[in-house]
Design a protein around this motif. Structure first.
Motif, mmCIF file in Angstrom:
data_model
loop_
_atom_site.group_PDB
_atom_site.id
_atom_site.type_symbol
_atom_site.label_atom_id
_atom_site.label_comp_id
_atom_site.label_asym_id
_atom_site.label_seq_id
_atom_site.Cartn_x
_atom_site.Cartn_y
_atom_site.Cartn_z
ATOM 1 N N GLU A 284 0.894 -1.398 -0.029
ATOM 2 C CA GLU A 284 -0.002 -0.181 -0.146
ATOM 3 C C GLU A 284 0.856 1.229 -0.003
ATOM 4 O O GLU A 284 0.470 2.358 -0.650
ATOM 5 C CB GLU A 284 -0.876 -0.080 1.250
ATOM 6 C CG GLU A 284 -1.837 -1.111 1.288
ATOM 7 C CD GLU A 284 -2.821 -0.952 0.130
ATOM 8 O OE1 GLU A 284 -3.228 0.341 -0.385
ATOM 9 O OE2 GLU A 284 -3.661 -1.881 -0.399
ATOM 10 N N GLN A 288 0.223 4.621 -2.949
ATOM 11 C CA GLN A 288 -0.797 5.726 -2.510
ATOM 12 C C GLN A 288 -0.464 6.951 -3.421
ATOM 13 O O GLN A 288 -1.618 7.653 -3.408
ATOM 14 C CB GLN A 288 -0.087 6.255 -1.117
ATOM 15 C CG GLN A 288 0.003 5.285 -0.062
ATOM 16 C CD GLN A 288 0.717 5.611 1.231
ATOM 17 O OE1 GLN A 288 1.215 6.886 1.232
ATOM 18 N NE2 GLN A 288 0.514 5.098 2.332
ATOM 19 N N GLN A 290 -0.587 6.789 -6.696
ATOM 20 C CA GLN A 290 -1.043 6.215 -8.071
ATOM 21 C C GLN A 290 0.278 6.632 -9.090
ATOM 22 O O GLN A 290 0.245 7.252 -10.215
ATOM 23 C CB GLN A 290 -2.280 7.210 -8.543
ATOM 24 C CG GLN A 290 -3.435 7.040 -7.577
ATOM 25 C CD GLN A 290 -4.494 7.561 -8.030
ATOM 26 O OE1 GLN A 290 -4.498 8.425 -8.984
ATOM 27 N NE2 GLN A 290 -5.624 7.724 -7.315
ATOM 28 N N ARG A 309 -5.593 -5.226 -6.646
ATOM 29 C CA ARG A 309 -5.362 -3.896 -6.004
ATOM 30 C C ARG A 309 -4.690 -2.988 -6.657
ATOM 31 O O ARG A 309 -4.730 -1.714 -6.843
ATOM 32 C CB ARG A 309 -4.807 -4.302 -4.409
ATOM 33 C CG ARG A 309 -4.803 -2.899 -3.823
ATOM 34 C CD ARG A 309 -6.186 -2.100 -3.380
ATOM 35 N NE ARG A 309 -5.978 -0.900 -2.491
ATOM 36 C CZ ARG A 309 -6.664 -0.076 -2.131
ATOM 37 N NH1 ARG A 309 -7.995 -0.189 -2.751
ATOM 38 N NH2 ARG A 309 -6.371 0.895 -1.416
ATOM 39 N N VAL A 313 -5.828 0.661 -7.979
ATOM 40 C CA VAL A 313 -5.294 2.065 -7.355
ATOM 41 C C VAL A 313 -4.619 2.728 -8.447
ATOM 42 O O VAL A 313 -4.642 4.079 -8.037
ATOM 43 C CB VAL A 313 -4.477 1.857 -6.202
ATOM 44 C CG1 VAL A 313 -4.001 2.926 -5.585
ATOM 45 C CG2 VAL A 313 -5.511 0.970 -5.086
#
Length: 637
Positions: A284, A288, A290, A309, A313
């Motif tokens: 993640e 964050q 992109q 994911r 994202v």
């Protein structure tokens, strides 16, 4: 009316009747001639005799001044003899029993003392005190008994205090709670945990200080390991490197990478992958903002949902690199097909669960925008059908690399030659290949080809070198390894009068005949020899950055001395591999360092004539098997 049964049961009383129980007991005593009153009187006499004997022993113990135990025994014997003449038979029996019990207790005490002394003798503390104080004691039992008395004194001191109550430390006067493990002080008080530990360390002879760090031998071992692995840097670590290592070690505390540049984020990803810390949580952090470029160097802990994911994202994703992409399946590829963005670069390693249908569907829909495709260790379903899809749909493909593939055959490589946009071709196939196939690729792609790399091609001969000489004019990287057919004449002809600009990377690893019977004999001059080596350096030496001559043992020492002679310079050369070149000596290594001012690393594994070399400052010599170590960092000015 009488309700009792007739006969002998007429006078039987009910169970639980006191009179019945008393009559039964009296009847039993009378039948066995037992006098209950005599038993009671004898028991009372023995109790009284024991009390008298105990009182006499206390008086005797208080009046004795020397040898307490001996006087006590003598007094008891005298009293016993006096009592034997006047006492009743029952009192005499009682006194004899008491004496036996006393002797038994005395023997038990002596045995316990011997056991405790034996335990003390087995401790390190006793051995240290014996070593330091043995001249003062002729018998070790004296010292063991003294230490036993000290332990008993300490136990008695602690016994005066109850666990749970609070006391002041004898040394630091700090208030603390007493526990069963509280230690007694030297003056009879109690010690807190800190002072008790300090006293124990002093008694054991331990020096208080910092924990010993890794010794010089361990540091040298890690140093050589980094050098041999190619991850060693000269000098101290930069501030950026230290920050990256600190962040990687505490990645669980990080919430965001902020505005860090892409190169720093890439180094963080490499560090986390090296430590096997890339998972769904750390992923993640990289998604964050992109990014357009996602690089994961160890995706073994990621699941299908993690890949989905990434695509959810990052709506502007253009470049995707995944190592160990084990769970990259057809479902992931189908989801990628349905997204509204198109990848320009796809790098997959270890995605063996991705089927041929998944490849075909993706290339059919998204292949027109794909410019770079690199596939490593993905050989289960990457076969001829995928090559046909590349030919039909990937009309903008510039770079194609297929590494360690077990499905593609030699005849199927012709599909690659029919992709006119290719500029970089790298192939490593497990199944055997022939010269004609690679010649066919060069004939169709050689005009614009910039990278041509083929590994493990033992049957490829000089015809390929001739075709490269004729067709290629823009090559910057050339790799041909493990050829057992190419000759020195072919290499010489390739670099002589070649219209191609100087190469930057050359790799001719193990281009030599692989014969076990006579490895030194080579009448056909198979492999790279002196003539080809000199022609290569004359053509590309001025721009060459990396040169790999691993296993080219037929290059003579005179050729090395001529190429790296005094006055010749190769200003761009950074990495040189001459391992297992038997002609390399200390003199040649010295000439190499002088001729290559920017050289960073030199590998000399298997060069037995290299023994003692002065390595210039800022350079690394790897593979030197002597007392200095396998890797040596230069210190000479």
């Amino acid at each position: 009316m009488d309700n009792n049964p007739p006969g002998p049961y007429r006078h039987r009383r009910q169970a639980g009747d006191p009179q019945s129980a008393q009559s039964a007991l009296s009847g039993y005593l009378r039948s066995n001639a037992i006098n209950a009153r005599a038993i009671t009187r004898g028991h009372q006499d023995r109790i009284q005799a024991a009390r008298d004997a105990f009182a006499t022993a206390q008086i005797t113990a208080n009046s004795s001044t020397q040898n307490v135990e001996k006087d006590e025994d003598e007094d008891e014997d005298d009293e016993d003899r006096e009592e034997e003449g006047s006492a009743s038979p029952s009192a005499t029996t009682t006194i004899s029993t008491t004496e036996a019990r006393k002797r038994r207790r005395k023997e038990l005490r002596k045995r316990k003392e011997l056991r405790d002394m034996h335990k003390i003798k087995m401790t390190k503390q006793f051995k240290k005190r014996v070593a330091s104080r043995l001249p003062l004691y002729t018998d070790e039992d004296v010292l063991a008994r003294q230490m036993l008395r000290e332990q008993e004194k300490e136990r008695r001191a602690i016994a005066d205090f109850m666990p749970g109550q609070t006391e002041n430390c004898e040394i630091c006067q700090q208030r603390f709670t007493v526990t069963p493990y509280t230690r007694a002080g030297p003056n009879g008080g109690l010690l807190c945990t800190k002072c008790g530990k300090k006293l124990a360390d002093e008694e054991d002879g331990k020096k208080k200080g910092k924990k010993a760090t890794q010794g010089p031998a361990g540091r040298r071992k890690d140093h050589r390991k980094k050098q041999a692995g190619g991850s060693f840097g000269i000098g101290t670590k930069s501030l950026v490197t230290l920050c990256i290592e600190t962040l990687a070690a505490n990645i669980s505390l990080a919430d965001s990478f902020g505005d860090l540049p892409f190169m720093v984020i890439d180094r963080i990803a490499r560090m986390l992958s090296k430590r096997r810390m890339m998972n769904a949580h750390t992923l993640e952090l990289f998604l964050q903002h992109q990014p357009e470029d996602v690089r994961i160097y160890d995706a073994s802990q990621l699941e299908q949902q993690d890949y989905l994911r990434i695509f959810q994202v990052c709506p502007k994703l253009k470049h995707l690199k995944l190592y160990n992409a084990i769970q990259f399946r057809d479902e992931v590829m189908e989801y990628l097909i349905g997204r509204d963005f198109t990848l320009e670069s796809l790098y997959l390693a270890g995605a063996n669960l991705l089927t041929e249908k998944g490849w075909w569907d993706y290339l059919k829909v998204k292949g027109g925008h794909l410019k770079s495709l690199r596939v490593y260790f993905t050989d289960q379903h990457f076969n001829q059908g995928v090559l046909q899809a590349l030919q039909l749909f990937c009309l903008s493909l510039v770079r194609l690399k297929i590494y360690h593939n077990q499905q593609i055959l030699d005849s199927q490589l012709e599909h690659i030659a029919k992709i006119p946009s290719l500029r970089h071709v790298s192939l490593h196939l497990i199944k055997p290949t022939t010269t004609c196939t690679y010649v066919y690729i060069i004939q169709h792609l050689g005009k614009n080809l910039e990278t041509f790399s083929i590994r493990m091609v033992p049957q490829v001969g000089d015809e390929l070198l001739e075709e490269i000489h004729e067709k290629c004019a823009k090559l910057t990287k050339l790799r041909i390894t493990h050829s057992e057919v190419m000759t020195d004449a072919g290499f010489t002809k390739l670099f002589t009068g070649w219209k191609n600009k100087p190469l930057k990377v050359i790799d001719f690893e193990k281009c030599l005949p692989m014969t076990d019977e006579t490895p030194q004999e080579n009448a056909d001059t198979v492999g790279l020899h002196a003539s080809g080596f000199e022609a290569m350096m004359n053509h590309s030496g001025s721009k060459l950055k990396k040169l790999n001559l691993h296993g080219c043992r037929h290059i003579s020492g005179d050729a090395f001395e001529a190429v790296f002679a005094s006055g010749k310079k190769y200003p761009e050369l950074l990495d040189l591999e001459v391992s297992f070149c038997e002609a390399v000596t200390d003199l040649i290594v010295g000439l190499i360092f002088k001729s290559c001012p920017r050289l960073e690393k030199l590998n000399v594994f298997g060069c037995m004539r290299v023994s003692d070399v002065r390595v210039p400052r800022g350079k690394i010599l790897i593979g030197l098997s002597n007392a200095k170590g396998m890797g040596i960092q230069g210190t000479e000015d």
